[in-house]
Every structure is written in structure tokens, then in C-alpha cells.
Design a protein around this motif. Sequence first.
Motif, PDB file in Angstrom:
ATOM      1  N   TYR A   1       8.884  18.715 -16.893  1.00  0.00           N
ATOM      2  CA  TYR A   1       9.078  17.523 -17.700  1.00  0.00           C
ATOM      3  C   TYR A   1       8.121  16.437 -17.413  1.00  0.00           C
ATOM      4  CZ  TYR A   1      10.953  12.680 -18.376  1.00  0.00           C
ATOM      5  OH  TYR A   1      10.874  11.573 -18.549  1.00  0.00           O
ATOM      6  N   ALA A   2       7.690  16.183 -16.166  1.00  0.00           N
ATOM      7  CA  ALA A   2       6.586  15.285 -16.079  1.00  0.00           C
ATOM      8  C   ALA A   2       5.336  15.518 -16.524  1.00  0.00           C
ATOM      9  CB  ALA A   2       6.308  15.229 -14.502  1.00  0.00           C
ATOM     10  N   SER A   3       5.013  16.734 -16.647  1.00  0.00           N
ATOM     11  CA  SER A   3       3.608  17.141 -17.228  1.00  0.00           C
ATOM     12  C   SER A   3       3.577  16.885 -18.857  1.00  0.00           C
ATOM     13  CB  SER A   3       3.248  18.683 -17.028  1.00  0.00           C
ATOM     14  OG  SER A   3       4.024  19.548 -17.376  1.00  0.00           O
ATOM     15  N   ASN A   4       4.629  16.784 -19.318  1.00  0.00           N
ATOM     16  CA  ASN A   4       5.014  16.423 -20.890  1.00  0.00           C
ATOM     17  C   ASN A   4       5.538  15.663 -21.249  1.00  0.00           C
ATOM     18  OD1 ASN A   4       4.064  19.657 -21.820  1.00  0.00           O
ATOM     19  ND2 ASN A   4       5.564  20.208 -20.168  1.00  0.00           N
ATOM     20  N   SER A   5       5.713  14.553 -20.370  1.00  0.00           N
ATOM     21  CA  SER A   5       6.713  13.222 -20.795  1.00  0.00           C
ATOM     22  C   SER A   5       5.857  12.538 -21.761  1.00  0.00           C
ATOM     23  CB  SER A   5       7.036  12.479 -19.476  1.00  0.00           C
ATOM     24  OG  SER A   5       6.102  12.244 -18.863  1.00  0.00           O
ATOM     25  N   MET A   6       4.613  12.597 -21.471  1.00  0.00           N
ATOM     26  CA  MET A   6       3.728  11.457 -22.513  1.00  0.00           C
ATOM     27  C   MET A   6       3.370  12.180 -23.761  1.00  0.00           C
ATOM     28  SD  MET A   6       3.051   8.919 -20.580  1.00  0.00           S
ATOM     29  CE  MET A   6       1.999   8.047 -21.390  1.00  0.00           C
ATOM     30  N   THR A   7       3.222  13.550 -23.750  1.00  0.00           N
ATOM     31  CA  THR A   7       2.845  14.308 -25.099  1.00  0.00           C
ATOM     32  C   THR A   7       4.361  14.424 -25.901  1.00  0.00           C
ATOM     33  OG1 THR A   7       3.096  16.320 -23.776  1.00  0.00           O
ATOM     34  CG2 THR A   7       1.041  15.269 -24.081  1.00  0.00           C
ATOM     35  N   LEU A   8       5.319  14.357 -25.202  1.00  0.00           N
ATOM     36  CA  LEU A   8       6.711  14.668 -26.219  1.00  0.00           C
ATOM     37  C   LEU A   8       6.614  13.581 -27.332  1.00  0.00           C
ATOM     38  CD1 LEU A   8       9.314  15.363 -23.392  1.00  0.00           C
ATOM     39  CD2 LEU A   8       8.633  17.062 -25.215  1.00  0.00           C
ATOM     40  N   PHE A   9       6.242  12.275 -27.154  1.00  0.00           N
ATOM     41  CA  PHE A   9       6.283  11.465 -28.068  1.00  0.00           C
ATOM     42  C   PHE A   9       5.299  11.786 -29.273  1.00  0.00           C
ATOM     43  CE2 PHE A   9       7.196   8.879 -24.288  1.00  0.00           C
ATOM     44  CZ  PHE A   9       8.295   8.166 -24.738  1.00  0.00           C
ATOM     45  N   MET A  10       4.301  12.892 -29.252  1.00  0.00           N
ATOM     46  CA  MET A  10       3.607  13.306 -30.161  1.00  0.00           C
ATOM     47  C   MET A  10       4.243  14.497 -30.938  1.00  0.00           C
ATOM     48  SD  MET A  10       1.726  11.061 -30.002  1.00  0.00           S
ATOM     49  CE  MET A  10       0.067  11.410 -31.180  1.00  0.00           C
TER      50      MET A  10
ATOM     51  N   PRO B   1       0.741  -1.313  -0.144  1.00  0.00           N
ATOM     52  CA  PRO B   1       0.061  -0.109   0.072  1.00  0.00           C
ATOM     53  C   PRO B   1       0.775   1.340   0.083  1.00  0.00           C
ATOM     54  CG  PRO B   1      -0.759  -1.808   1.445  1.00  0.00           C
ATOM     55  CD  PRO B   1       0.283  -2.013   0.998  1.00  0.00           C
ATOM     56  N   ALA B   2       1.935   1.275   1.017  1.00  0.00           N
ATOM     57  CA  ALA B   2       2.814   2.504   0.828  1.00  0.00           C
ATOM     58  C   ALA B   2       3.547   2.714  -0.358  1.00  0.00           C
ATOM     59  CB  ALA B   2       3.952   2.424   2.015  1.00  0.00           C
ATOM     60  N   ARG B   3       3.705   1.717  -1.156  1.00  0.00           N
ATOM     61  CA  ARG B   3       4.453   2.036  -2.631  1.00  0.00           C
ATOM     62  C   ARG B   3       3.304   2.405  -3.625  1.00  0.00           C
ATOM     63  NH1 ARG B   3       8.505  -3.152  -3.589  1.00  0.00           N
ATOM     64  NH2 ARG B   3       8.693  -2.216  -5.340  1.00  0.00           N
ATOM     65  N   LEU B   4       2.297   1.889  -3.392  1.00  0.00           N
ATOM     66  CA  LEU B   4       1.104   2.076  -4.455  1.00  0.00           C
ATOM     67  C   LEU B   4       0.823   3.465  -4.259  1.00  0.00           C
ATOM     68  CD1 LEU B   4      -0.706   1.349  -6.559  1.00  0.00           C
ATOM     69  CD2 LEU B   4      -2.391   0.461  -4.777  1.00  0.00           C
ATOM     70  N   GLN B   5       0.805   4.046  -2.961  1.00  0.00           N
ATOM     71  CA  GLN B   5       0.295   5.266  -2.635  1.00  0.00           C
ATOM     72  C   GLN B   5       1.546   6.333  -3.403  1.00  0.00           C
ATOM     73  OE1 GLN B   5      -0.123   6.502   1.564  1.00  0.00           O
ATOM     74  NE2 GLN B   5      -0.809   8.482   1.136  1.00  0.00           N
ATOM     75  N   ALA B   6       2.841   6.104  -3.201  1.00  0.00           N
ATOM     76  CA  ALA B   6       3.863   6.788  -3.779  1.00  0.00           C
ATOM     77  C   ALA B   6       3.705   6.951  -5.221  1.00  0.00           C
ATOM     78  CB  ALA B   6       5.033   6.354  -3.251  1.00  0.00           C
ATOM     79  N   ALA B   7       3.431   5.632  -5.661  1.00  0.00           N
ATOM     80  CA  ALA B   7       3.583   5.309  -7.248  1.00  0.00           C
ATOM     81  C   ALA B   7       2.244   6.125  -7.681  1.00  0.00           C
ATOM     82  CB  ALA B   7       3.264   3.978  -7.446  1.00  0.00           C
ATOM     83  N   THR B   8       1.060   6.112  -7.081  1.00  0.00           N
ATOM     84  CA  THR B   8       0.019   7.033  -7.451  1.00  0.00           C
ATOM     85  C   THR B   8       0.261   8.359  -7.629  1.00  0.00           C
ATOM     86  OG1 THR B   8      -1.527   5.465  -6.513  1.00  0.00           O
ATOM     87  CG2 THR B   8      -2.403   7.638  -7.082  1.00  0.00           C
ATOM     88  N   ALA B   9       0.974   9.023  -6.724  1.00  0.00           N
ATOM     89  CA  ALA B   9       1.616  10.425  -6.793  1.00  0.00           C
ATOM     90  C   ALA B   9       2.466  10.554  -8.068  1.00  0.00           C
ATOM     91  CB  ALA B   9       2.446  10.836  -5.487  1.00  0.00           C
ATOM     92  N   THR B  10       3.438   9.470  -8.366  1.00  0.00           N
ATOM     93  CA  THR B  10       4.220   9.712  -9.312  1.00  0.00           C
ATOM     94  C   THR B  10       3.350   9.647 -10.762  1.00  0.00           C
ATOM     95  OG1 THR B  10       5.800   8.280  -8.278  1.00  0.00           O
ATOM     96  CG2 THR B  10       6.090   8.363 -10.704  1.00  0.00           C
ATOM     97  N   VAL B  11       2.130   8.822 -10.837  1.00  0.00           N
ATOM     98  CA  VAL B  11       1.468   8.832 -12.079  1.00  0.00           C
ATOM     99  C   VAL B  11       0.798  10.182 -12.220  1.00  0.00           C
ATOM    100  CG1 VAL B  11      -0.561   7.808 -13.381  1.00  0.00           C
ATOM    101  CG2 VAL B  11       1.215   6.434 -12.170  1.00  0.00           C
ATOM    102  N   ASP B  12       0.550  10.733 -10.990  1.00  0.00           N
ATOM    103  CA  ASP B  12      -0.189  12.149 -11.111  1.00  0.00           C
ATOM    104  C   ASP B  12       0.643  13.171 -11.803  1.00  0.00           C
ATOM    105  OD1 ASP B  12      -2.641  11.238  -9.681  1.00  0.00           O
ATOM    106  OD2 ASP B  12      -1.996  11.801  -7.986  1.00  0.00           O
TER     107      ASP B  12
END
Length: 254
Positions: free
Chosen positions: A175-184, A41-52
Motif C-alpha cells: 500500500y505505502a509504495s503505491n499510495s502516491m501513484t494511485l492518484f494517477m 528529533p525522535a518524532r522526526l526520525q520516525a516520520a522520516t521512516a514513514t516517508v521512506d
Amino acid sequence: MSALLRATVAAALLLSPAAAIAQESPAPAASASPALPPVDPARLQAATATVDHIFPAGTYAKIMNGTMDGIVRQSVDSMTALPMRDLVGLAGLKPEEAAKVGKGTIAEVMAILDPAFRQRTDLSMAVMRDEMTTMMTQFEPDMRAGLAEAYARRFSAAQLDEMNRFFATPTGREYASNSMTLFMDPAVMGRMQALLPQIMRQMPAMVQKMTAATANLPKPRRYSDLTATERARLAQLLGLSEADLAGRQPRKGQ
């Protein structure tokens, strides 16, 4: 109509997005996800923040609405600029016959076969873009949840915390907010589109190799080859009566 002309016309019509969209296929049944071990659960909470940070809500809409029109238009331009002889191999024409095809481009052929081809393409792609945006936006929460689980399994809590501290900085946030759209980005997509003519030229050779690779496999069976049990099962799977199914089979020589 000669085989050469049939193949040329068929190859040209392969380019029509309206034709592809009009062929309504049933949606494939959702496959069950493989059983995975539970996530800490702790890692999932941290990972959720990363995905955000790296995949914020609305990313799909941003990609589809922000860049898709331009990419599709450029892709259509690249495709229609191809000579027909580079495409007819996909319609089943032998290499020696394909060599007889003239130097006319797909755009020139489609201008005769479908004078409204470009308008049809633009309108069809606009509908597809809007429908895909709606569908992908609905799917996005599940995608984000799956991505969070993947990050939680791949990275330790310490690594996730370190990433999140970086993403909290101005540079990291940008960087994070554009990391996915950079592929386009046009710089990336332009290089991808430059490969398209080469891929299309190589496709007939690929088809030939696939045919050779499967040459020793048994041929697909015709309806007449099936047992009574198999015919009944096939009719049940397709939701047809056996009489209807038999009537839909191609005649010999077709």
C-alpha cells in the motif's frame, strides 16, 4: 477580421502547448518558508521512516514516466473534441456572439490552422515531461524532508511507530509504495478527465463572475497615470530605461 473570427482563432490557439511552452517566463523567486517550531528529533526520525515507505526516492520519476504520456494524450483528446463554441468565451466573446459559432470541434479547427498540431503536441509534451521529471527529481529530497517534518508535527511518536509497523508488513509495504501513484491510476484520472468538458463549458461564466466581482475595483493604471517617482521605480524593477518603458506602452485605442 471580425470579432467573432478573432475570438474563434484565439480560442483555438490557446490549445497549442507549443505556444505556451515557447513563452519563456522568468522563474518566480523562491519564497522563504514561514518560521516553524522545531521538530522533536525522535518524532522526526520516525516520520522520516514513514516517508521512506509512502514516498520512496524516485516517486516523481515513476509518476511522470509511468503514466504521464497516457494522461496527456487522453487530456488532449478530450480537449480537442470540444466544440469551439464551448471555448470561445475564454477569448473574450460575449455569450450572444459565442452562440453564433458553429458546431465544429477544436480538432477540426486546428487541422486547418495547424496541420501538425497533434505531432507538435506530442513532441512538446514529451519535452515537458522529460524536463519536469528532471526538475522534480532534483526537488524530491526537499519535498521528502518537508513531508517528514509535516508528519512529525501532525502525528505522535506512537502513531508514527504504529504506521511504520503496518508499512513493514507485506500489505502495508504494498500500500505505502503505491499510495502516491494511485492518484494517477486510470480509474481516477478518467473521472477527472470526464469533468474537463464541463469545466471548459463553465469557464466563460466563471470569467464573467470574476469580472463582475472586481467591477468596483479601480482600473489598472496606464503608464501615463504614474508619477515620475513611480515610473522610475517601475523601470528599475523591470530593468529597462524609462524611455524604453514608455516606448513599449500600447497606443491609445489599442
